[in-house]
Design an enzyme around this catalytic site. Structure first.
Site, short mmCIF file in Angstrom:
data_model
loop_
_atom_site.label_atom_id
_atom_site.label_comp_id
_atom_site.label_asym_id
_atom_site.label_seq_id
_atom_site.Cartn_x
_atom_site.Cartn_y
_atom_site.Cartn_z
N GLU A 479 33.64 31.42 43.67
CA GLU A 479 33.84 31.37 42.22
C GLU A 479 32.76 32.17 41.48
O GLU A 479 33.05 32.87 40.50
CB GLU A 479 33.86 29.93 41.73
CG GLU A 479 35.02 29.08 42.24
CD GLU A 479 36.33 29.40 41.55
OE1 GLU A 479 36.37 30.29 40.69
OE2 GLU A 479 37.34 28.75 41.90
N ARG A 483 33.77 35.42 39.17
CA ARG A 483 33.60 35.21 37.73
C ARG A 483 32.34 35.90 37.21
O ARG A 483 32.41 36.67 36.24
CB ARG A 483 33.56 33.72 37.41
CG ARG A 483 34.82 32.95 37.80
CD ARG A 483 34.78 31.53 37.28
NE ARG A 483 35.80 30.67 37.89
CZ ARG A 483 36.55 29.80 37.22
NH1 ARG A 483 36.39 29.64 35.93
NH2 ARG A 483 37.45 29.05 37.85
N ASP A 614 46.00 33.09 49.09
CA ASP A 614 46.56 34.15 48.26
C ASP A 614 45.77 35.45 48.19
O ASP A 614 46.23 36.51 48.60
CB ASP A 614 46.78 33.61 46.85
CG ASP A 614 45.53 32.96 46.26
OD1 ASP A 614 44.53 32.80 46.99
OD2 ASP A 614 45.55 32.59 45.07
N GLU A 752 48.46 34.68 36.74
CA GLU A 752 49.13 35.49 37.77
C GLU A 752 50.46 36.08 37.32
O GLU A 752 50.80 37.21 37.70
CB GLU A 752 49.33 34.67 39.04
CG GLU A 752 48.06 34.34 39.79
CD GLU A 752 47.26 33.21 39.16
OE1 GLU A 752 46.05 33.11 39.41
OE2 GLU A 752 47.88 32.41 38.39
#
Length: 837
Positions: A479, A483, A614, A752
């Site tokens: 993360e 980010r 993903d 998405e």
């Protein structure tokens, strides 16, 4: 019994609707699912209390409740002082860590007593409900008409198709409004016709042309949105002066004097067009009569009427003799086979959006529409002129996305500047990412791309002067990389300001220590002060596929910018390992463990393009592009995985044949698809357009078709909900393709789907993706906007539930960015040749 009887009486509950109310209405029985645990027992009692109060309160009202939409909301019921609500989050353990923990319950009765009481109350109440429905029957039982009225209606129905369509008194409000608008349209056309005759009388042929909508693009009076009627209806003097060009779509024939004589064949063609138009009018009247919908869709007849008129106009302009027949087939059968280039017109173009557009009046239009895109076909020719019109419309929408960003940033600056997250309802701040200004850093590139340069430079000053990359405790390496490190590097790439690169390098030196493992795979958690790292206990101390394979773009760019190749070498080790152990079908398990020799193996069999798996696939194709399309290993891995996807995971739903990606575990398919998996629409399109074998190759066309079909399904995940917003995932099966599961009806502002819209819009030029994106944005404005930002939704299928007090940083960094880029034809981004962090 009395309360159930009153409820059936006061809402005029017919027997046929009994199970609609008790099965789907949120206040009554969405909590009355099979009791599985202690918490469900408390929910059952709470639901029964709600039902009893609803019954008593409706009995005391002077006006009956007419529809489910007017029933009291659960929050209103809970506010009654004499009811003690025992509340809990639904299936909290299945939702995930982002959703928090359930509230504690103070239970007075034990579980057995609760279950017995619940069953007894439900049985007694349902007896009254059934009794009431049998006595009072249907709410329309009193709506009768006398025989004279019926004879009059029958007589009028014989006089015209429109009268036949409106003979029934019980028309819906939409149909009544449609009839009124049709009458207004006929009056306007009559006035225009009178003005046209007056212009011809005075010899002003150009004005008459304009009134007929036949001016060519480029003329001073040209109006592309003017209604165009059939040339067969022109008056004789007009017919002698003008003819309409065919084949190339010309609307203006040039010198009037060259066309004074029409032969009999031309007149027959005009009469044929007039006859076709009359057939279309009669068919539309029949559609009004039956309140028909196209392909089982929920599209309003008002909108369909607009489409029919637009397509009739194109018949005149382009000489498409068969188009009316296609329209009739679409309305009657709901099935039209579309192939590329069959139709050289586009029926969905609308007027630019005004700056004072009121989003509160928007109502989601429902699912099932745009069925010609369902299978990934390209039903319309995308001409340069169509792209220009789409760009003009997009610019008018871009303004509103910019205003949405300004709304959030103004409040973030005032209440939370430099904090990780702003709570959009309370205005509180949260430092849940270590106090590293995550929202600010993550959104820097969005500010730049939107032209908010003052806000961008204010953010730069905070980064330069106040950002600290040494938060107390551990942080998620994944993360923090995507980010914070990615946000800093994107800001540097766009602006060239060294302050961002300095902070990025400082952060990268600390994060890269997570790669100091026996295998070289990075641990999930790292302490930026001490450099110690470990994997997460909730995942069995294994490596998460999506996390280890979604950091390479950032680290490779950091090496490029700093000249230190350590970052690229360590992060590339992950794909070296995956390449070595990749299965023959190219489908990767979501968990890995180290072996004794310093390598790794797949420790979890589950394959998913949603959570846990993903973005590793996404980085395969983007790393290949980032390398200048030179590092073939990444392209080979991508193509191998996509072959496995098409051979095993691509599925079709029933009854409408929507395309989706199933999960696979232990050799069996699980027919669900996450919102996260919708990134594949964009990724497959990028892969097709950069395929070394060419876009026209069989493989590229397969991938592009799947990309379009998947994206249509993702759009339907939005369009079919009551709010027009998608849940976290959908479960395929049942009678209508998919359902929204009770374990994941929420939406946390994910990007998405609009990301896929952006990629496909940019690559194909098809305006349809902007239309779908505009619907999504309107729903966000109506249902998610709050005083200080935009909040997540607890249940996308219940518009009465207000947003939650939570706004992820990726809403500004990704969702808002992709929406803006979708409507920004003037963007500087080149998605096929450069991939930035």
């Amino acid at each position: 019994v009395f309360c159930g009887y009153c409820l059936a009486h006061e809402i005029h509950l017919p027997r046929s609707n009994l199970w609609y109310y008790t099965g789907t209405y949120d206040t009554i029985l969405f909590r009355l699912s099979p009791i599985q645990n202690h918490r469900d027992g408390s929910k059952t009692i709470a639901a029964l209390f709600d039902i009893l109060i609803l019954s008593c309160s409706s009995f005391l009202q002077t006006a009956p409740i007419s529809s489910p939409t007017t029933l009291p909301a659960p929050t209103a019921i809970a506010s009654l002082p004499f009811v003690m609500r025992l509340t809990s989050e639904s299936n909290t353990s299945l939702i995930g860590r982002r959703r928090g923990t359930p509230r504690k319950q103070n239970m007075v009765l034990n579980q057995k007593s609760i279950l017995v009481l619940a069953a007894l109350c439900a049985a007694i109440f349902l007896m009254g409900l059934v009794l009431g429905t049998h006595i009072y029957g249907t709410p329309n039982s009193t709506a009768t008409t006398n025989s004279n009225d019926g004879q009059s209606q029958h007589k009028n129905a014989e006089s015209s198709p429109l009268a036949a369509a409106t003979a029934n008194k019980n028309l819906s409000e939409n149909i009544q409004n449609l009839i009124l608008e049709s009458a207004k349209a006929e009056l306007i056309e009559k006035q225009q016709h009178e003005q046209e005759l007056e212009a011809l009388k005075h010899g002003n042929v150009k004005e008459a042309l304009h009134l007929r909508g036949m001016q060519a693009p480029g003329d001073v009076n040209y109006n592309p949105h003017h209604a165009v009627d059939d040339v067969g209806q022109l008056e004789a003097p007009f017919n002698e002066a003008v003819e309409v060009g065919e084949g190339d779509g010309a609307m203006y024939a040039g010198d009037i004097g060259d066309h004074l004589h029409h032969n009999e064949e031309e007149k027959e063609e005009q009469n044929l067009e007039l006859s076709e138009k009359e057939d279309m009018h009669n068919h539309f009247a029949e559609a009004v009569k039956n309140e028909a919908v196209v392909s089982g869709q929920k599209k309003s007849l008002r909108e369909k009427f607009h489409d029919l008129k637009a397509e009739a106009a194109e018949v005149v302009k382009h000489g498409l003799r068969g188009a009316i027949g296609n329209i009739q087939n679409e309305v009657t059968d709901g099935k039209v086979d579309f192939v590329k280039g069959e139709l050289s017109y586009y029926p969905y173009m609308t007027l630019p959006v005004s700056e004072d557009y009121d989003f509160t009046k928007y109502e989601p239009l429902g699912g099932g529409r745009f069925a010609e895109y369902k299978d990934g076909d390209s039903p319309y020719d995308i001409t340069d002129k169509l792209k220009e019109q789409s760009d003009e419309l997009a610019r008018s929408r871009r303004v509103h996305v910019l205003n949405a960003m300004k709304h959030v940033w103004k409040n973030y600056k005032e209440k939370a500047f430099g904090s990780d997250e702003l709570h959009p309802i309370s205005g509180r701040v949260t430092q849940n990412w270590g106090g590293m200004g995550t929202t600010l850093v993550d959104a820097l590139d969005t500010l730049w791309l939107m032209g908010l340069k003052d806000e961008f430079w204010e953010g730069r000053d905070w980064v330069r002067d106040k950002l600290s990359n040494t938060p107390p405790g551990d942080v998620s390496g994944f993360e923090t990389t995507i980010r914070s490190l990615g946000g800093l590097l994107s800001a540097y790439d766009l602006s060239g300001d060294k302050a961002f690169l300095e902070k990025a390098e400082d952060l990268g030196k600390k994060l890269i220590k997570a790669y100091d493992t026996k295998s070289g795979l990075p641990h999930g958690s790292v302490n930026l002060q001490t450099g110690s790292s470990h994997n997460f206990g909730w995942f069995g101390n294994q490596f998460v596929l999506a996390e280890i394979g979604t950091q390479q773009i950032e680290y490779r760019y950091l090496s490029h910018a700093t000249g230190n190749d350590e970052y690229a070498k360590k992060s590339d080790r992950v794909f070296d390992i995956i390449y070595e152990i990749m299965p023959e079908d190219g489908l990767l398990g979501e968990g890995l463990q180290e072996n004794s020799s310093g390598g790794a193996f797949f420790s979890k069999d589950k394959v998913s393009f949603g959570a846990m798996g993903d973005s590793t696939y996404e980085y395969m194709i983007k790393l290949w592009i980032q390398s200048g399309r030179k590092e073939q290993k990444f392209r080979d891995m991508w193509d191998k995985s996509m072959n496995g996807v098409h051979n095993q995971l691509v599925q079709k739903s029933s009854p409408n044949g929507l395309t989706y990606l199933a999960d696979r575990e232990n050799g069996r398919l699980h027919h669900k698809m996450d919102h996260l998996a919708c990134f594949m629409g964009g990724a497959l399109a990028i892969g097709a357009y950069t395929d070394p074998m060419g876009l026209d190759s069989t493989r590229a066309q397969r991938d592009l078709k799947t990309a379009k079909a998947l994206t249509y399904t993702c759009y339907q995940m939005y369009a079919r909900s009551a709010t027009g917003i998608s849940p976290e995932f959908v479960q395929f099966g049942g009678s209508n393709d998919f359902t929204i599961p009770s374990s994941a009806p929420f939406y946390i502002l994910r990007p998405e789907v609009v990301e896929a819209f952006y990629y496909l819009s940019t690559l194909t030029g098809d305006p349809i993706y902007r239309e779908w994106g505009w619907e999504v944005f309107q729903s966000l404005e109506k249902y998610c906007k709050t005083a200080y930002g935009y909040g997540s939704l607890r249940n996308v299928d219940n518009p009465s539930i207000p947003p939650e007090d939570r706004m992820e940083s990726f809403f500004l960094a990704e969702t808002m960015k992709y929406l803006y880029l979708l409507f920004d034809p003037d963007s500087e981004i080149d998605i096929l040749n450069k991939v930035s962090p």
